[in-house]
Design an enzyme around this catalytic site. Structure first.
Site, PDB file in Angstrom:
ATOM      1  N   ASP A 100      -9.416  -4.615  -7.847  1.00 39.51           N
ATOM      2  CA  ASP A 100     -10.485  -2.923  -7.763  1.00 39.51           C
ATOM      3  C   ASP A 100     -11.747  -3.229  -6.648  1.00 39.51           C
ATOM      4  O   ASP A 100     -12.150  -4.502  -6.833  1.00 39.51           O
ATOM      5  CB  ASP A 100     -10.903  -3.092  -9.029  1.00 39.51           C
ATOM      6  CG  ASP A 100     -11.609  -1.302  -9.243  1.00 39.51           C
ATOM      7  OD1 ASP A 100     -11.399  -0.507  -7.964  1.00 39.51           O
ATOM      8  OD2 ASP A 100     -12.637  -1.015 -10.730  1.00 39.51           O
ATOM      9  N   TRP A 117     -16.681  -1.939  -0.823  1.00 39.41           N
ATOM     10  CA  TRP A 117     -16.503  -3.555  -0.693  1.00 39.41           C
ATOM     11  C   TRP A 117     -17.080  -3.021   0.873  1.00 39.41           C
ATOM     12  O   TRP A 117     -18.031  -3.473   1.712  1.00 39.41           O
ATOM     13  CB  TRP A 117     -14.972  -4.609  -0.804  1.00 39.41           C
ATOM     14  CG  TRP A 117     -15.798  -5.552  -0.342  1.00 39.41           C
ATOM     15  CD1 TRP A 117     -16.817  -7.241  -0.067  1.00 39.41           C
ATOM     16  CD2 TRP A 117     -15.192  -5.535   1.592  1.00 39.41           C
ATOM     17  NE1 TRP A 117     -16.575  -7.690   0.618  1.00 39.41           N
ATOM     18  CE2 TRP A 117     -15.795  -6.893   1.715  1.00 39.41           C
ATOM     19  CE3 TRP A 117     -14.388  -5.642   2.262  1.00 39.41           C
ATOM     20  CZ2 TRP A 117     -15.313  -7.883   3.242  1.00 39.41           C
ATOM     21  CZ3 TRP A 117     -14.377  -5.092   3.184  1.00 39.41           C
ATOM     22  CH2 TRP A 117     -14.612  -6.591   3.916  1.00 39.41           C
ATOM     23  N   ARG A 165     -12.277  -0.947 -17.473  1.00 35.28           N
ATOM     24  CA  ARG A 165     -11.516   0.226 -18.310  1.00 35.28           C
ATOM     25  C   ARG A 165      -9.962  -0.097 -17.942  1.00 35.28           C
ATOM     26  O   ARG A 165      -9.323  -1.467 -16.542  1.00 35.28           O
ATOM     27  CB  ARG A 165     -11.256   1.781 -17.120  1.00 35.28           C
ATOM     28  CG  ARG A 165     -11.587   1.988 -16.343  1.00 35.28           C
ATOM     29  CD  ARG A 165     -11.807   3.226 -15.711  1.00 35.28           C
ATOM     30  NE  ARG A 165     -11.978   3.328 -14.158  1.00 35.28           N
ATOM     31  CZ  ARG A 165     -13.130   3.856 -13.862  1.00 35.28           C
ATOM     32  NH1 ARG A 165     -14.098   3.054 -14.692  1.00 35.28           N
ATOM     33  NH2 ARG A 165     -13.384   3.522 -12.607  1.00 35.28           N
ATOM     34  N   ARG A 205     -12.788   2.335   5.051  1.00 35.15           N
ATOM     35  CA  ARG A 205     -12.439   1.863   3.330  1.00 35.15           C
ATOM     36  C   ARG A 205     -11.138   0.973   3.956  1.00 35.15           C
ATOM     37  O   ARG A 205     -10.519   0.495   3.097  1.00 35.15           O
ATOM     38  CB  ARG A 205     -11.332   2.686   2.509  1.00 35.15           C
ATOM     39  CG  ARG A 205     -12.894   3.910   1.363  1.00 35.15           C
ATOM     40  CD  ARG A 205     -12.466   4.889   1.185  1.00 35.15           C
ATOM     41  NE  ARG A 205     -11.214   5.096   0.369  1.00 35.15           N
ATOM     42  CZ  ARG A 205     -11.745   4.165  -0.927  1.00 35.15           C
ATOM     43  NH1 ARG A 205     -13.080   4.017  -1.247  1.00 35.15           N
ATOM     44  NH2 ARG A 205     -10.851   3.876  -1.884  1.00 35.15           N
ATOM     45  N   ASN A 240     -12.113  -2.574  -3.092  1.00 39.81           N
ATOM     46  CA  ASN A 240     -11.490  -2.937  -1.878  1.00 39.81           C
ATOM     47  C   ASN A 240     -12.537  -1.836  -0.779  1.00 39.81           C
ATOM     48  O   ASN A 240     -13.206  -1.924  -0.061  1.00 39.81           O
ATOM     49  CB  ASN A 240     -10.324  -2.724  -1.445  1.00 39.81           C
ATOM     50  CG  ASN A 240      -9.680  -3.551  -2.292  1.00 39.81           C
ATOM     51  OD1 ASN A 240     -10.281  -4.632  -1.986  1.00 39.81           O
ATOM     52  ND2 ASN A 240      -7.823  -3.445  -2.017  1.00 39.81           N
ATOM     53  N   ASN A 292      -2.525   6.622  -8.094  1.00 40.99           N
ATOM     54  CA  ASN A 292      -3.114   6.791  -6.645  1.00 40.99           C
ATOM     55  C   ASN A 292      -2.539   7.462  -5.234  1.00 40.99           C
ATOM     56  O   ASN A 292      -3.525   7.641  -4.664  1.00 40.99           O
ATOM     57  CB  ASN A 292      -3.236   4.909  -6.290  1.00 40.99           C
ATOM     58  CG  ASN A 292      -4.402   4.377  -6.548  1.00 40.99           C
ATOM     59  OD1 ASN A 292      -3.929   3.102  -6.877  1.00 40.99           O
ATOM     60  ND2 ASN A 292      -5.155   4.549  -7.462  1.00 40.99           N
ATOM     61  N   TRP A 293      -1.946   8.561  -5.959  1.00 40.89           N
ATOM     62  CA  TRP A 293      -1.709   8.998  -4.925  1.00 40.89           C
ATOM     63  C   TRP A 293      -2.312  10.687  -4.555  1.00 40.89           C
ATOM     64  O   TRP A 293      -1.919  11.498  -3.423  1.00 40.89           O
ATOM     65  CB  TRP A 293      -0.011   9.877  -5.987  1.00 40.89           C
ATOM     66  CG  TRP A 293       1.036   8.926  -5.887  1.00 40.89           C
ATOM     67  CD1 TRP A 293       1.313   8.450  -6.513  1.00 40.89           C
ATOM     68  CD2 TRP A 293       2.180   8.663  -4.652  1.00 40.89           C
ATOM     69  NE1 TRP A 293       2.637   7.852  -6.690  1.00 40.89           N
ATOM     70  CE2 TRP A 293       3.150   7.927  -5.199  1.00 40.89           C
ATOM     71  CE3 TRP A 293       1.920   8.848  -3.092  1.00 40.89           C
ATOM     72  CZ2 TRP A 293       4.002   6.892  -4.707  1.00 40.89           C
ATOM     73  CZ3 TRP A 293       2.534   7.604  -1.960  1.00 40.89           C
ATOM     74  CH2 TRP A 293       3.585   7.059  -2.650  1.00 40.89           C
ATOM     75  N   SER A 318      -7.485   1.271 -16.625  1.00 43.77           N
ATOM     76  CA  SER A 318      -6.720   2.814 -15.380  1.00 43.77           C
ATOM     77  C   SER A 318      -5.408   2.648 -15.788  1.00 43.77           C
ATOM     78  O   SER A 318      -4.801   2.451 -14.652  1.00 43.77           O
ATOM     79  CB  SER A 318      -6.922   1.706 -14.094  1.00 43.77           C
ATOM     80  OG  SER A 318      -8.452   1.963 -14.294  1.00 43.77           O
ATOM     81  N   ARG A 332      -5.340  10.277  -3.821  1.00 41.31           N
ATOM     82  CA  ARG A 332      -6.215   9.462  -2.433  1.00 41.31           C
ATOM     83  C   ARG A 332      -5.763  10.584  -1.429  1.00 41.31           C
ATOM     84  O   ARG A 332      -4.459  10.904  -1.424  1.00 41.31           O
ATOM     85  CB  ARG A 332      -6.151   7.866  -2.497  1.00 41.31           C
ATOM     86  CG  ARG A 332      -6.431   7.755  -3.679  1.00 41.31           C
ATOM     87  CD  ARG A 332      -7.073   5.692  -3.631  1.00 41.31           C
ATOM     88  NE  ARG A 332      -7.912   5.410  -4.534  1.00 41.31           N
ATOM     89  CZ  ARG A 332      -7.827   3.964  -4.806  1.00 41.31           C
ATOM     90  NH1 ARG A 332      -7.458   3.336  -3.107  1.00 41.31           N
ATOM     91  NH2 ARG A 332      -8.165   3.416  -5.578  1.00 41.31           N
TER      92      ARG A 332
END
Length: 233
Positions: free
Chosen positions: A12, A17, A184, A25, A14, A60-61, A186, A63
């Site tokens: 987690d 950061w 968590r 991103r 990225n 994650n779809w 996830s 996003r």
């Protein structure tokens, strides 16, 4: 160390950061791929039998499409750069998750890497791609019900049920690490982490180091894993 066979990591941070460095991103995800190579090679040298990495979840779809497309291009980037090194280190690639929604190119690249490394006998580098823990449990129930209806399965217990999970051939997860200090799961390996030790580390995945992994393992080794039993019997 001998009791620690399977480490799972939620990679987690990225995007955050990259944002803190004024970068897109995608730069964080690219750096994260480089970190996968570093940690995988090191974990293999430590004698870890399996390293499962949460690469892309079923959620994650949601996003932005541009980011999803970039994430789905990363298997090509990773294996093009590091497959030779994985072979040299005797690392075996595996993948858990639902294949159907993964783009054809990423799917074929994963299958090629799995085939290429299939005879390796070192650490299993297991990617969770388009993976969701709830989906895995529901899928396992459906597979069992189908076998039961066909007369191929009888009574159901924990050991039998595990055979229907995507992780059936893998050792139980001993240690779960999540970076970026989010506390968590996830939807990650919900069944498999029932008795895992959890460590949440305040470091983004691109900054996670081999020393951090050593520190997590040291913490693990200092904990008493009783599995519901008592000590000093």
């Amino acid at each position: 160390m001998n009791s620690l066979e399977h480490i799972a990591i939620i990679m987690d941070g990225n995007g955050r950061w990259a944002k803190e460095k004024g970068l897109p991103r995608t730069a964080g995800h690219k750096k994260g791929v480089e970190k996968v190579r570093e940690i995988a090679i090191y974990a293999n040298k430590l004698g870890i039998k399996c390293l499962t990495l949460y690469a892309f979840s079923t959620e994650n779809w949601k996003r932005p499409e541009k980011e999803v497309n970039y994430l789905m291009s990363l298997p090509k980037v990773f294996f093009k750069a590091y497959l030779k090194e994985l072979m040299e280190n005797n690392i075996k690639v595996e993948m858990i998750g639902e294949w159907s929604r993964i783009p054809d190119e990423a799917k074929s690249i994963f299958k090629a890497a799995i085939k290429e490394t299939s005879k390796n006998t070192g650490m299993i580098l297991n990617f969770a791609m388009n993976y969701g823990g709830r989906d895995e449990i529901v899928s396992a129930c459906k597979k069992y019900a189908k076998d039961y209806k066909a007369g191929k399965a009888k009574s159901l217990n924990e050991e039998t049920f595990k055979n229907y999970l995507m992780t059936a051939k893998l050792p139980d997860v001993d240690l779960l690490i999540r970076t970026s200090n989010e506390i968590r799961l996830s939807n990650f390996l919900l069944y498999e982490v029932a008795y895992s030790e959890f460590i949440f580390i305040d470091r983004y995945w691109p900054d996670f180091s081999c020393q951090d992994l050593d520190d997590c393992i040291d913490q693990y080794n200092k904990r008493g894993r009783r599995f519901g039993d008592v000590t000093n019997k």
